[in-house]
Design an enzyme around this catalytic site. Structure first.
Site, PDB file in Angstrom:
ATOM      1  N   GLU A   1     -38.223  15.738  11.797  1.00 49.39           N
ATOM      2  CA  GLU A   1     -37.512  15.205  10.634  1.00 49.39           C
ATOM      3  C   GLU A   1     -37.923  13.750  10.408  1.00 49.39           C
ATOM      4  O   GLU A   1     -38.076  12.987  11.366  1.00 49.39           O
ATOM      5  CB  GLU A   1     -36.009  15.259  10.961  1.00 49.39           C
TER       6      GLU A   1
ATOM      7  N   ASN B   1     -33.123  14.283   2.228  1.00 53.51           N
ATOM      8  CA  ASN B   1     -33.784  14.400   3.522  1.00 53.51           C
ATOM      9  C   ASN B   1     -34.541  15.731   3.476  1.00 53.51           C
ATOM     10  O   ASN B   1     -33.932  16.798   3.558  1.00 53.51           O
ATOM     11  CB  ASN B   1     -32.739  14.370   4.640  1.00 53.51           C
TER      12      ASN B   1
ATOM     13  N   LYS C   1     -32.334  18.980   3.143  1.00 50.17           N
ATOM     14  CA  LYS C   1     -31.286  19.120   4.169  1.00 50.17           C
ATOM     15  C   LYS C   1     -29.897  19.267   3.561  1.00 50.17           C
ATOM     16  O   LYS C   1     -29.476  18.451   2.729  1.00 50.17           O
ATOM     17  CB  LYS C   1     -31.324  17.894   5.083  1.00 50.17           C
TER      18      LYS C   1
ATOM     19  N   GLU D   1     -26.446   9.093   7.118  1.00 45.95           N
ATOM     20  CA  GLU D   1     -27.111  10.079   6.254  1.00 45.95           C
ATOM     21  C   GLU D   1     -26.294  10.382   5.007  1.00 45.95           C
ATOM     22  O   GLU D   1     -26.850  10.639   3.948  1.00 45.95           O
ATOM     23  CB  GLU D   1     -27.404  11.354   7.046  1.00 45.95           C
TER      24      GLU D   1
ATOM     25  N   CYS E   1     -32.507  19.216  11.483  1.00 51.98           N
ATOM     26  CA  CYS E   1     -31.621  18.511  12.425  1.00 51.98           C
ATOM     27  C   CYS E   1     -30.220  19.122  12.496  1.00 51.98           C
ATOM     28  O   CYS E   1     -30.046  20.196  13.053  1.00 51.98           O
ATOM     29  CB  CYS E   1     -31.570  17.029  12.059  1.00 51.98           C
TER      30      CYS E   1
ATOM     31  N   ASN F   1     -33.769  14.258  14.651  1.00 53.47           N
ATOM     32  CA  ASN F   1     -33.584  12.923  15.240  1.00 53.47           C
ATOM     33  C   ASN F   1     -32.164  12.904  15.761  1.00 53.47           C
ATOM     34  O   ASN F   1     -31.214  12.694  14.999  1.00 53.47           O
ATOM     35  CB  ASN F   1     -33.723  11.834  14.167  1.00 53.47           C
TER      36      ASN F   1
END
Lengths: 310, 310
Positions: free
Chosen positions: B47, B110, B127, B146, B172, B197
Site C-alpha cells: 500500500e 487510497n 480502499k 486516513e 490494508c 502499512n
C-alpha cells in the site's frame, strides 16, 4: 456486578446408537457437576448431544427418524439435567434435534437452547447453515444428511441477556461462515456458544482431512476477533457409529487467542474465567463498527447466494 | 493453459520522509528483477508504496498533502516501473495515494492498481475500510489520519480477469473485515492481492500490540479459507518516520495455510507457485456458496452500520 463469567466447554465422547438418552444425560450431569466444582456459571454441551449423530446415516421411516427428535424440552429424559442445573445453580447450553408442530405441520430443526441458573430456558436458536446433502449417497463412507432431516433455522441469530452477559448461539457448520458471527456482533454479542459434530474425514473433499483441527480453530478465532466476542465450542469427539469425530473443544477470547482446549476424544471439561469486558478494547478501536464498517459496499452479500462469474 | 501463477509478495523496508519516489521505484525494480529471476508472473508491492506513510502525521497545507499523491499513473517517476514490467514481461500490483479530478472537484483515494505483463493497467481499486480518525490527535505516538486524507473508495471490490486468473484487490485494513473477502468470493475470486502499512503499536489499544502478527495472519488465513482464494499480503516494514511497522508479508493458500512469509523488516521477496485450481475443492464442497449460504438471514449486515444493543 461482576463481569466475569466462568464457562466450561463440555466435550462429549461418542454416544453409540444403542446408548440411551438417560445415559447421555447422566454423562452430562457428571460434567455439569465438575463444572460447578470448578466454579463455572455456564456449561456448554455439544450439538445434538442426546444421541448418536443420526444425519450420518440414511433413514426413510418417519417414526425411526422422529425417534431421534425431542418434541418437548424438558422431556422426561432431559428433566434431570434441568433439575440438576437448578439445584447447582449453573446455566447450560444444549443442542438437540427439535420436532415442532407449527401451523399444523411437523417441522424438524437442529436446535440449541440456553438455560439459566434457575433451570429456565431463556434462549433458543435453530441452525441456519445446514451442511451436507439431502439425497442418499450410499457410496460415501458416511452420510451428511442434515439437509434431509432438518429445515433451515427460522429464528435468525438472536442475542440474549442472561447470566449478566449478552449471549448468542450458533451450531456446528455456522461457525465456518463469517456472516453468523457478524449478525450477532451487530447486536453487541459478548459470548457466542456453539456445539459441533464434525467428522475428521470429508468423503467429498478428503484433501481437507489433514487440516480439520486447524480449520476448526481458525474460523472460531477469526470470528471471535472480528466481532470482539468470546467463542465457546463444545465438540462430540471420538469414533461414534463408525464416524471418527473431531474433538478440539475450546474457549477463545475476543483477542482470537485460544484460552483452553480439550486434548482427548472423550468426555472432557475445559473452562476459563471469561472477562466479558475484554472485547471492549476491540469494539471501541479497530472493530468500532459504527466508525469503520461500510455497509453500502456489502450489498452482494445479501443479494447473491452463490458465486457468479462475470 | 497452465493454472499455475507464480506470485511474489515484495515487502518494502521503511521509506523515510526524505527518500524520493525515484529511489523507492529503484528498490521496487530491484525486487521485480528478483521476482522475474525466480520465474514469477506477478509481483505484489505494498500500500502507498512510493513514499513514507504520511497518514501518520498531521498536515494542513493542501499543497503539502497533495505532494504525497499521484495525479497520473504512470507518472514520470513511476514510468520506469511500468517499462521494466513490460521489458521483463511480469505483472505487478502497486498501491499509491490517488489524486483525481472528478466532476470538477479534487478527490483523494487510497488506491491500488493491477498491471499486466504488457505494462498495461488492467484493474483499479480504491480502499473502502479507512482506519483511524479525521481529527488531530497530537497526544498519540503517531496519527492515523486516513479518514482525513482519503475518501472512502467508490469502486466496490471488482474482480479482474488477468494473467489467466480472476484477481481481486483490497488494501490494508480491508483485510480485517470478512465482508471484503466475501464480496470478491461471490464473484469467484481466485487470488486477492493487498498491501499494508500496519504499525506494531496501536496508541488507542496498546493491549493489542503483542498480537499484531497473529491478527495480521489470522484474518488473511480465515478470509482465504472461507472464500477458497489465495491471499497475497505485501507489507511496509521497519521503522519509518518514527513508526515501527509490522512486516510479515505472506502468501496464503485457499486452505488457509501460510505458504510463504517474510522474516525481515527490510526489502524482501517471498514467492510461491500458486495453483489457481487449489480452491476448487473448497468452493465445491464446504464453501459451495450456492448450496450452503443463507443470505435471507444476513440482512443485518447491510441494514446496520454500528452495533445496536437491544
Amino acid at each position: 456486578m461482576s463481569r466475569i463469567l466462568t464457562v466450561a466447554a463440555a466435550q462429549l465422547g461418542p454416544i453409540q446408537r444403542d446408548e440411551s438418552r438417560a445415559s447421555a444425560v447422566r454423562r452430562m450431569i457428571a460434567l455439569m457437576r465438575q463444572a460447578k466444582g470448578h466454579g463455572c456459571d455456564l456449561v456448554v454441551f455439544p450439538e445434538a448431544a442426546l444421541t448418536a449423530f443420526f444425519p450420518h446415516w440414511w433413514m426413510e421411516d418417519e417414526a425411526e427418524i422422529d425417534a431421534y427428535f425431542e418434541s418437548a424440552m424438558p422431556s422426561n429424559e432431559t428433566a434431570p439435567l434441568f433439575a440438576e442445573a437448578q439445584r447447582l445453580e449453573i446455566g447450560f447450553h444444549l443442542g438437540y434435534p427439535e420436532l415442532a408442530i407449527e401451523g399444523g405441520r411437523k417441522r424438524r430443526f437442529n436446535t440449541a437452547i440456553l438455560v439459566d441458573k434457575s433451570g429456565t430456558i431463556v434462549g433458543k436458536y435453530r441452525k441456519i447453515h445446514l451442511p451436507g446433502h439431502a439425497e442418499h449417497r450410499p457410496d460415501a463412507a458416511y452420510q451428511n444428511l442434515e439437509k434431509r432431516y432438518f429445515e433451515t433455522g427460522d429464528l435468525g441469530w438472536p442475542v440474549f441477556e442472561a447470566m449478566g452477559a449478552r449471549l448468542g448461539m450458533m451450531i456446528c457448520n455456522d461457525r465456518r461462515w463469517p456472516e453468523s458471527y457478524r449478525v450477532m456482533g451487530l447486536q453487541g454479542v459478548e459470548m457466542i456458544v456453539l456445539g459441533y459434530n464434525t467428522p475428521k474425514h470429508n468423503p467429498w473433499a478428503p484433501d481437507h482431512d489433514r487440516l480439520g483441527e486447524f480449520h476448526n480453530h481458525l474460523v472460531m478465532q477469526a470470528g471471535a476477533y472480528q466481532n470482539a466476542s468470546w467463542v465457546i465450542g463444545a465438540a462430540k469427539a471420538g469414533v461414534e457409529a463408525g464416524v471418527d469425530q473431531l474433538g478440539g473443544s475450546c474457549i477463545i477470547a475476543p483477542s482470537g487467542e485460544l484460552v483452553a482446549q480439550a486434548v482427548t476424544e472423550g468426555d472432557e471439561l475445559v473452562f476459563a474465567r471469561c472477562d466479558l469486558d475484554l472485547g471492549k478494547s476491540y469494539s471501541r478501536s479497530v472493530f468500532n463498527f459504527a466508525m469503520h464498517r461500510e455497509p453500502q459496499c456489502y450489498g452482494m452479500i445479501v443479494e447473491r447466494k452463490g458465486a457468479v462469474i462475470a
